[in-house]
Every structure is written in C-alpha cells, then in structure tokens.
Design a protein around this motif. Structure first.
Motif, mmCIF file in Angstrom:
data_model
loop_
_atom_site.group_PDB
_atom_site.id
_atom_site.type_symbol
_atom_site.label_atom_id
_atom_site.label_comp_id
_atom_site.label_asym_id
_atom_site.label_seq_id
_atom_site.Cartn_x
_atom_site.Cartn_y
_atom_site.Cartn_z
ATOM 1 N N MET A 1 25.295 41.729 51.612
ATOM 2 C CA MET A 1 25.021 40.891 50.454
ATOM 3 C C MET A 1 26.328 40.586 49.721
ATOM 4 O O MET A 1 27.169 41.457 49.541
ATOM 5 N N ARG A 2 26.482 39.383 49.293
ATOM 6 C CA ARG A 2 27.640 38.959 48.516
ATOM 7 C C ARG A 2 27.308 39.042 47.039
ATOM 8 O O ARG A 2 26.206 38.700 46.612
ATOM 9 N N TYR A 3 28.272 39.493 46.241
ATOM 10 C CA TYR A 3 28.101 39.582 44.800
ATOM 11 C C TYR A 3 29.006 38.574 44.117
ATOM 12 O O TYR A 3 30.153 38.379 44.529
ATOM 13 N N THR A 4 28.500 37.963 43.051
ATOM 14 C CA THR A 4 29.326 37.043 42.276
ATOM 15 C C THR A 4 30.287 37.843 41.408
ATOM 16 O O THR A 4 30.081 39.050 41.179
ATOM 17 N N ASP A 5 31.312 37.193 40.897
ATOM 18 C CA ASP A 5 32.242 37.862 39.986
ATOM 19 C C ASP A 5 31.503 38.385 38.758
ATOM 20 O O ASP A 5 31.815 39.461 38.255
ATOM 21 N N GLU A 6 30.521 37.614 38.277
ATOM 22 C CA GLU A 6 29.737 38.031 37.111
ATOM 23 C C GLU A 6 28.939 39.304 37.415
ATOM 24 O O GLU A 6 28.886 40.231 36.605
ATOM 25 N N SER A 9 31.337 42.228 37.500
ATOM 26 C CA SER A 9 31.742 42.572 36.138
ATOM 27 C C SER A 9 30.639 43.328 35.410
ATOM 28 O O SER A 9 30.896 44.318 34.720
ATOM 29 N N GLN A 10 29.402 42.887 35.571
ATOM 30 C CA GLN A 10 28.268 43.570 34.940
ATOM 31 C C GLN A 10 28.103 44.979 35.495
ATOM 32 O O GLN A 10 27.810 45.913 34.742
ATOM 33 N N ALA A 11 28.292 45.130 36.800
ATOM 34 C CA ALA A 11 28.172 46.457 37.417
ATOM 35 C C ALA A 11 29.252 47.401 36.886
ATOM 36 O O ALA A 11 28.977 48.564 36.583
ATOM 37 N N SER A 13 30.800 47.180 33.984
ATOM 38 C CA SER A 13 30.458 47.482 32.586
ATOM 39 C C SER A 13 29.353 48.528 32.509
ATOM 40 O O SER A 13 29.426 49.472 31.704
ATOM 41 N N ALA A 14 28.337 48.373 33.333
ATOM 42 C CA ALA A 14 27.234 49.339 33.348
ATOM 43 C C ALA A 14 27.732 50.715 33.775
ATOM 44 O O ALA A 14 27.315 51.743 33.230
ATOM 45 N N TRP A 15 28.635 50.750 34.748
ATOM 46 C CA TRP A 15 29.206 52.034 35.194
ATOM 47 C C TRP A 15 29.969 52.705 34.059
ATOM 48 O O TRP A 15 29.806 53.897 33.820
ATOM 49 N N ARG A 16 30.791 51.947 33.338
ATOM 50 C CA ARG A 16 31.574 52.530 32.246
ATOM 51 C C ARG A 16 30.672 53.161 31.183
ATOM 52 O O ARG A 16 31.022 54.168 30.599
ATOM 53 N N GLU A 17 29.527 52.578 30.961
ATOM 54 C CA GLU A 17 28.584 53.110 29.973
ATOM 55 C C GLU A 17 27.743 54.252 30.520
ATOM 56 O O GLU A 17 27.179 55.025 29.754
ATOM 57 N N SER A 18 27.669 54.368 31.837
ATOM 58 C CA SER A 18 26.775 55.347 32.466
ATOM 59 C C SER A 18 27.263 56.790 32.391
ATOM 60 O O SER A 18 26.464 57.716 32.421
#
Length: 91
Positions: A1-6, A9-11, A13-18
C-alpha cells in the motif's frame, strides 16, 4: 500500500503523542519499523537541517518532555549516549 505525505505526517504526529517506541508504533499500524523510521526522519526535516540544528531541536524536545534521557531516546529511536553528549554541549 502506498501512503500519501499527509498520511505519513499524521502517522508521525500520532506516534509522537502515543508515547510508544518507533518500533512498537510501526508494528501497531502494520508497517516495517525501517519504513516508519524514514517517515520520522522526513517529518523532522533531517534532509535540510544541520547536525547541530537537529540535536538542538532534539535536546529542546527532550528537556520539555519530562522524560528521562533513556525513555526519550527509546521513544525517538536515538542513542541515549548521543542525547547525553549533545545535552552537555548545548546551553
């Protein structure tokens, strides 16, 4: 699966908060740790930052985090000894 830059970036950010390590977070979303590590490096702008700028940012983030050096280093996927060395070098 290909992921967009957005999505990348969201992943990140979610990791940093996790509070999870990069490895644990990557596993939780079903991608290889090495792939997720590249995403975090891209998100931090490591291609454009100098080494000193990168470590100044990391040390500032660690100081503000309230985490021990060991916990922060594990979360960020960096060596604790490098964080310790740069913390001593920077004001």
């Amino acid at each position: 699966m290909r992921y967009t830059d957005e999505e990348k970036s969201q992943a990140v950010s979610a990791w940093r908060e996790s509070g999870l390590t990069q490895k644990d977070y990557a596993s939780s979303i079903g991608i290889p740790h090495s792939t997720f590590h590249v995403w975090t490096m891209q998100a931090s702008g490591s291609n454009t930052e100098s080494i000193e700028e990168k470590w100044t940012r990391r040390v500032s983030e660690w100081r503000a985090s309230g985490l021990s050096q060991r916990a922060f280093a594990m979360r960020e996927g960096i060596k604790r000894s490098s964080l310790q060395d740069w913390n001593q070098r920077l004001p």
